[in-house]
Every structure is written in C-alpha cells, then in structure tokens.
Design a protein around this motif. Structure first.
Motif, mmCIF file in Angstrom:
data_model
loop_
_atom_site.group_PDB
_atom_site.id
_atom_site.type_symbol
_atom_site.label_atom_id
_atom_site.label_comp_id
_atom_site.label_asym_id
_atom_site.label_seq_id
_atom_site.Cartn_x
_atom_site.Cartn_y
_atom_site.Cartn_z
ATOM 1 N N ASN A 299 0.862 -1.177 0.000
ATOM 2 C CA ASN A 299 0.000 0.000 0.000
ATOM 3 C C ASN A 299 0.900 1.228 0.000
ATOM 4 O O ASN A 299 1.877 1.282 0.744
ATOM 5 N N ARG A 300 0.574 2.221 -0.838
ATOM 6 C CA ARG A 300 1.464 3.376 -1.000
ATOM 7 C C ARG A 300 1.080 4.585 -0.156
ATOM 8 O O ARG A 300 1.624 5.665 -0.352
ATOM 9 N N GLY A 301 0.140 4.416 0.772
ATOM 10 C CA GLY A 301 -0.086 5.481 1.731
ATOM 11 C C GLY A 301 -1.475 6.068 1.697
ATOM 12 O O GLY A 301 -2.370 5.612 0.985
ATOM 13 N N VAL A 302 -1.650 7.112 2.498
ATOM 14 C CA VAL A 302 -2.961 7.712 2.745
ATOM 15 C C VAL A 302 -3.021 9.123 2.179
ATOM 16 O O VAL A 302 -2.011 9.693 1.752
ATOM 17 N N ALA A 303 -4.230 9.688 2.210
ATOM 18 C CA ALA A 303 -4.451 11.117 2.016
ATOM 19 C C ALA A 303 -5.169 11.630 3.251
ATOM 20 O O ALA A 303 -5.856 10.860 3.945
ATOM 21 N N VAL A 304 -5.020 12.913 3.551
ATOM 22 C CA VAL A 304 -5.722 13.507 4.688
ATOM 23 C C VAL A 304 -6.484 14.743 4.222
ATOM 24 O O VAL A 304 -6.066 15.441 3.290
ATOM 25 N N TRP A 305 -7.610 15.000 4.895
ATOM 26 C CA TRP A 305 -8.460 16.128 4.503
ATOM 27 C C TRP A 305 -9.453 16.421 5.620
ATOM 28 O O TRP A 305 -10.237 15.566 5.998
ATOM 29 N N LYS A 306 -9.379 17.617 6.171
ATOM 30 C CA LYS A 306 -10.356 18.137 7.122
ATOM 31 C C LYS A 306 -10.691 17.148 8.237
ATOM 32 O O LYS A 306 -11.860 16.847 8.506
ATOM 33 N N GLY A 307 -9.640 16.630 8.849
ATOM 34 C CA GLY A 307 -9.827 15.786 10.019
ATOM 35 C C GLY A 307 -10.034 14.319 9.739
ATOM 36 O O GLY A 307 -10.358 13.557 10.661
ATOM 37 N N ARG A 308 -9.821 13.908 8.493
ATOM 38 C CA ARG A 308 -9.981 12.505 8.155
ATOM 39 C C ARG A 308 -8.761 11.984 7.404
ATOM 40 O O ARG A 308 -8.035 12.746 6.758
ATOM 41 N N VAL A 309 -8.576 10.680 7.504
ATOM 42 C CA VAL A 309 -7.493 9.979 6.826
ATOM 43 C C VAL A 309 -8.135 8.981 5.866
ATOM 44 O O VAL A 309 -9.062 8.256 6.253
ATOM 45 N N TYR A 310 -7.668 8.934 4.629
ATOM 46 C CA TYR A 310 -8.286 8.107 3.593
ATOM 47 C C TYR A 310 -7.284 7.085 3.081
ATOM 48 O O TYR A 310 -6.133 7.414 2.785
ATOM 49 N N VAL A 311 -7.736 5.821 2.972
ATOM 50 C CA VAL A 311 -6.858 4.753 2.511
ATOM 51 C C VAL A 311 -7.625 3.832 1.576
ATOM 52 O O VAL A 311 -8.833 3.608 1.743
ATOM 53 N N GLY A 312 -6.932 3.308 0.565
ATOM 54 C CA GLY A 312 -7.493 2.283 -0.301
ATOM 55 C C GLY A 312 -6.973 0.923 0.117
ATOM 56 O O GLY A 312 -5.869 0.807 0.672
ATOM 57 N N THR A 313 -7.736 -0.122 -0.152
ATOM 58 C CA THR A 313 -7.346 -1.470 0.257
ATOM 59 C C THR A 313 -7.173 -2.363 -0.961
ATOM 60 O O THR A 313 -7.765 -2.128 -2.015
#
Length: 728
Positions: free
Chosen positions: A156-170
C-alpha cells in the motif's frame, strides 16, 4: 495513555503459515490517545488539511500534507537544517516496527507533528512524529481469500488527509475514511465496478476540491481501467473516468471513449479486460485546474491476441489530463502506442516551470517504464522533448513532430519465432518508485533500472477462474535455468542506479550505480541533498549537485518506498519506510536475492544528533527438510516447471526460488508435501494462498508437485557459496 480496542482473533488470517510473527496487538477500528498532552487533542482538528494548505505548502514547510508534498508532486522540501555540511551528524531518532514483514511502499503524511502512514495489508498508523509513539492503528481486515488476485504483494502506497480525516485504499478494492482523532472508520466505499473481475487498490489517494480520487490496479488480471472521485464528506461517487473503451458493440460512455474505441480492433481485448489501469501516479495543477493521471498496460500484453496487432489502443500507457470537478477528458499523450510489453505510464509525474529555449514553460515530466524521459506542455499535452534515460531497443527515438516513437521492430515478439530480448523489460527503466525534482539544481533524481527480459509469442491462452482473467502462459520470461549459476547471471545483469537528469538539456548529469534494480524512491531538499533507500538495505544521503555520498546507515531490509522530511518540536527529521517486498522480490525470486536482504518492516526516523540504538532485526533461518522420493520422469518434471511458472511464479518466484516475501516452496515440510494437493485446492485460502480447485486438474497439481520435489533436491545439493540466503 493509549487505549486500544483489540480484535486479535480477526487478524490471525493475515500472516500465512511459515511467516514470522512479530508480537503485536491488532487494532480494528478504535484506538484513542487520552490526556492533555496528546498531539491529536492539542490540535483543534487533527489532519486539518484542505486545498489552500496544500497549495501554500511552502509556507509551512515542516509539514508533508500530500503524497508528493505539494500538488505538483516535486517531492522537494525547502527545509535545510539538515544540509550537505552537517548530514554526516544524522542519527536515528526513533524506529517503529510494523506488523507484517512484507513490502512497504508508503509515503508518510505528516501534519502538525503527527505522521499518518501505512504498512502491508493497508494497516494505517498514526504516530508521534517526534517520538514514534503509536497514537492509533486501523486495520481494514482485507479479504485474504482474494490475495491471489492482487498484483505485486500486499503493498500500500499510503494515505491522504483532509479536514480531520485519513483516507486509505485497500487491496480488496475499498476506499475508507477514518477519523483522524480516534482511528475509527467513518465511511467505506466499494470502488469495484465489476466484481467478476480482479480489481485491487495499492496506490495512495489524492484529494482535490473535496473529492477523494483513487484509481485501481489489476491490468494483469483482466480488468477495465478507470479512476473515480468520491465526496470526501459522504463517500458518494462524484464521477468515474474510464481509461479504455467498453463493449465495442455498444455506445461508449463518453465522446473520448467513442474516439478511443476506434483505435482497437476486434473484441478479444474487451473479453480479456482491456487494462489501462490508473494504479499509481497523479498530479494536479490548481491554476489550470487539471488533474493528470498515468495509465497502465493492457490485458493481455500480446498485441496480436489482444487487438490483431492493430491500432494505438487508447488510452493504454498514457498521460491523461482531466477536469477534477467533472471527470471530463481534456487531453492525452500516449507514451507507448499499442503497448505490448507492460511499459506503463503510471510512473511518477512532476509539474514544474522550466526555461526551454529562453522561455519559461509550464511542463509535466515523466520517466515511464519505456526508457524515455518526457517533457510535455502541461496545458496542451504537446511533446516538448524526449530522450532515452535507460537502455532501450524497442524504439530508436521519439519523433518530435508527431510525438510518436520510431519503432525498431526488434521487440515485436508477436511477429517472431522464439524468444525476443526486450530492453527495458516489464519492470521498465523506472518503475513506481517516485523520482524527485529540485528546482535549485534543476535536476530530476530517478531510481533507474537497467533491465531486460525475453518475450515469446505463445498463441494459446486460457481463462483462469480463480484469478478471473484470460492468462497467456509464457508471454514474458527471464529464461532462467534451474541451476544457481544461471540465476546469478540474470541477477547480475539487472542493475540499478540513482540517476540525476537534466530535463532541459535531456541528459545525464551524474549517476550512482547499485547492484540491483528496485531501489527506493527519492527525496531532494534545499539542503543540497538527495535521500534514497536501497534494495540492499541502506539509507543514504547524496550531495544533490554532484552525487557525492555524504551519509549512510543500515536499514536491515530493502528500502523501496520514498523518504520524506518534516519538522517536529523545532527540529528537522527524515523518515524512511523500510520493508523488502513488492513485485521484484515476489516474482523474480532468485534475482532479487542478489540484494542480500530479507523482509523486515519498520519506520526509521533520523535527526541531527539522534542517538537511538537501532533495535536488532530477528530473522529465523529456514530449514531444508528432506524431500520425498522423486518418482517423476524428466518429461513430467519439465511439464511441471511450465505449470509452476505459469500459475505460481508470480508469488513464489520464477523456478520456485522465493525472494523471501512468501514461503519458499523448495522448503516444504513433510506434512506440507503430504497435503500439497489440498493446499493447492484451498486449504490455506484464509491465509492468503488462493484456491486452484477447478482451475488446475489433479494431473497438473501432481506435475507441479513433481517439479517442487526436484527443486527441493536441487536446494539440498547447492553449496553454501551458491545457496540463497535463508529468509524469514
């Protein structure tokens, strides 16, 4: 105080038998850090990032708020506390052991002192950037019964963050939003358009105008590529852009696909899937409001069997510019028309303003797999220049008038008998590992490959039901024989380098050679430094202007991810995500062993004057059990080799030599030999070993077993000098 709600039983499935187990608590959905000193509670909203902060990232250079740090993906940091004059004083500040010893490819995100990163199986970690203390951990519990459908390890190549949330793909195709304060899941979206196909996600999301944008992988497994935007708040799909056409007997979804379908011939490609997946790189220009995506190879590779060897097959192996608000097509540039070699254009793209012929040009740059470095006008997609940065034999040059390659014919294996050597091969002159651009030196720093393999036109192919795609046996191979000397010959022929490239003059400025391919991505800084981890287990700093090595430290495992730098508590830190794995060690096996490392996954973070002691890595030597008696004929063993390399080598290595990421099948225990057929038919499916029940006949399974018995005897006969190192 850290409060962890654990579900250890639910995590046992994720590490197949025979893999080392690191003592840990597996966290499902909740892990809250309490107390007034908490970093997460100190901020009004943790991970409170929006587009304005990313656009103005240089004003808060101590953060790393998006995968490429900025929307232009330059991976350059203005920080210079650590510089070419003092980097020799860099020492370990902290390390954090990750849960699974598999490939680690993530770029960490750091916001206001908190690091958000991922390990294998899309586990998400929130860590204190200054101390490495775990704040929370989220386990998405990937569906291990689908592990055989994933390309290239559980990465997995990492997350994104935005307005208090962390986003990840599986890997099993979900996009998940996580509360950055608590580590709880907020929403999950199923990104898979067709569950009869083997879609997956390994890339990091990007977020533009409140839309979380993610592509999918699976071109080797017969999918139709696309990229999708989801509302960051609700998870509702905003738009989807397909990268290859749909059913040619029906109207296409958009005008550009109606145009693209004319570049394909027949309908075999549609049945095979099409491919063209946008599985990794993106970049965004806020002024032009253009999102750039890179697209991948075809399903299947063979141009003749896919499209009757006709047409460009858009939008395979292309850079495509789209409107991020609507998903509408704007322009495209195809790097490898009719791609038949897996020469993807999913590699890292960089936006910059370059002085070309006395004029500042807004450009997009890419070094895709095909071996040419491209500079395009990013407003129009018009080619400005392209030159070879690695050995190439499939094309002599890129015609600057037409923008098209001048094919040599040397690599057209579908027109030839026997094996055809192609440079570069399917791991390219540069793979997914990110390059970086330093605007102060004007150089791009590329993790370069020198890599060639043979391809062969094998006209027969079959549908593999457990992987849900049409598979052509033998289209590409390394031609490795079973003996160690031949494997070593291939290993020595695949070399790597850190290449400093002038994108204006289109020429090499300096180069540092490495012993093998698949070294880490790069980071460049205002301290006149380039940082990179290596496949042979080092983390290194070079002087950006001339390539002098200024600092080096052991990493205990291969490093394939790109490092980042940030500030915490007033000091500059550099972080490397460490962990050998991914496509090269799983498939190449014997060749990857030349790196001399084993999988050991951790986060290593350094600062000036750091005095932490590197904790010892624990590798259990593997036994060499006595194999059962060999009763098969030479002909049966030869047939078994072909079956193994066709069905099993992607994970267990060419000729059954594992790179150490998954079990080495030459080392099966007596009990595993006895239950071999049941293992192949699904006994270990919950542990990640796919079921081939109904896919392989009993005779095929028996032939594969015959070959593995032969390879077990080969292993016992190898001398210590030629025997591959024990792996965990």
């Amino acid at each position: 105080m850290t409060i962890i709600v654990s579900r250890t039983a639910a995590c046992r499935h994720a590490a197949p038998r025979g893999w080392p187990r690191v003592a840990f608590t597996c966290v499902a959905s909740l892990a809250m850090l309490c107390g007034s000193a908490s970093l997460l509670h100190a901020a009004a909203i943790p991970a409170d990032v929006d587009g304005a902060r990313i656009v103005n990232a240089d004003k808060e250079a101590g953060n790393w708020m998006s995968t490429g740090r900025t929307y232009d993906e330059q991976r350059f940091s203005p920080l210079k506390e650590i510089n070419d004059g003092n980097v020799k004083n860099l020492g370990l500040a902290w390390q954090y052991k990750l849960d699974y010893n598999r490939g680690v490819e993530a770029t960490p995100i750091i916001v206001d002192g908190v690091m958000y990163t991922t390990g294998s199986f899309a586990l998400v970690y929130a860590l204190d950037g200054a101390t490495g203390k775990l704040l929370w951990k989220f386990d998405p519990h990937e569906d291990m019964t689908r592990a055989g459908e994933f390309c290239c390890d559980a990465v997995n190549r990492g997350v994104a963050v935005w307005k208090g949330r962390v986003y990840v793909g599986t890997n099993d195709g979900r996009l998940i939003a996580i509360d950055a304060r608590t580590g709880q899941s907020v929403w999950q979206a199923d990104t898979i358009a067709d569950h009869s196909r083997s879609y997956a996600i390994s890339g990091a999301p990007r977020i533009v105008h409140g839309k979380v944008i993610i592509g999918n992988g699976g071109a080797e497994f017969g999918v139709r590529g696309y990229i999708t935007a989801y509302d960051a708040e609700t998870g509702q799909q905003a738009w989807r852009f397909y990268t290859v056409p749909g059913d040619p007997t029906r109207p296409q979804e958009t005008p550009e696909l109606q145009m693209a379908v004319k570049t394909w011939t027949g309908d075999a490609w549609f049945k095979q899937g099409g491919g063209g997946t946008a599985w990794d790189s993106m970049a965004y220009d806020p002024e032009l409001n253009l999102l750039y995506i890179g697209t991948g190879n075809a399903s299947m590779w063979n141009y003749a069997l896919r499209s009757q060897a006709k047409g460009d097959n858009l939008f395979l192996s292309s850079i495509v510019a789209i409107n991020p608000d609507t998903g509408k097509y704007v322009w495209h540039y195809q790097t490898t028309p009719g791609d038949a070699w897996d020469m993807t254009a999913t590699q890292h793209m960089i936006l910059a303003d370059l002085p070309i012929d006395g004029v500042d040009r807004k450009v997009i740059m890419q070094a895709p797999k095909n071996g040419f470095f491209y500079v395009l006008d990013r407003a129009t997609g018009k080619l400005i220049s392209a030159e070879k940065y690695a050995p190439v034999n499939w094309a002599s040059k890129i015609d600057l008038k037409t923008g098209r390659p001048v094919f040599t014919g040397e690599a057209s294996y579908w027109l030839k008998k026997g094996k055809v050597l192609v440079r570069p091969g399917f791991w390219g002159g540069h793979d997914w590992q990110p390059m970086s651009y330093n605007p102060q030196t004007g150089l791009v720093y590329i993790p370069k490959h020198v890599f060639a393999v043979t391809y062969e036109n094998t006209p027969d192919y079959q549908y593999i039901s457990n992987k849900k795609h049409f598979y052509q046996l033998g289209v590409a191979a390394a031609d490795m024989k079973d003996d160690p000397a031949d494997m070593e010959k291939w290993a020595k022929s695949w070399t790597g380098a850190l290449l400093a490239w002038d994108p204006v003059k289109q020429k090499k400025v300096w180069e540092v050679p490495y012993k093998t391919i698949y070294n880490g991505g790069t980071l460049s800084t205002a301290g006149n430094l380039v940082f990179e981890g290596t496949a042979d287990g080092r983390v290194v700093a070079y002087r950006a202007t001339n390539g002098d090595k200024l600092w080096e430290s052991p990493a205990q495992s291969g490093v394939i991810a790109a490092p980042v730098t940030f500030e915490a508590n007033g000091a500059q830190y550099v972080t490397f995500m460490v962990g050998w794995g991914g496509a090269f060690p799983t498939f190449a096996g014997a060749a990857s062993l030349d790196a001399g490392v084993r999988p050991w996954a951790q986060v290593l973070t350094y600062r000036l004057g750091g005095d932490a002691k590197l904790a010892e890595a624990h590798f259990a030597p593997l036994p060499t059990p006595e194999p059962p008696a060999q009763t098969a004929s030479a002909e049966q063993i030869t047939q078994g080799k072909a079956e193994f390399n066709g069905h099993c080598s992607q994970c267990h290595g060419i000729n059954a030599v594992s790179g150490g990421v998954v079990p080495d099948l030459r080392r099966l225990s007596s009990g595993q030999h006895q239950m071999f057929a049941s293992i192949v038919k699904g006994a270990f499916q919950q542990l990640g070993m796919p079921s081939y029940d109904g896919v392989l006949t009993d005779d095929q399974i028996s032939l594969i077993h015959d070959y593995l018995i032969k390879r077990a005897y080969d292993l016992k006969a190898e001398t210590p000098e030629t025997s591959p190192p024990a792996t965990n």
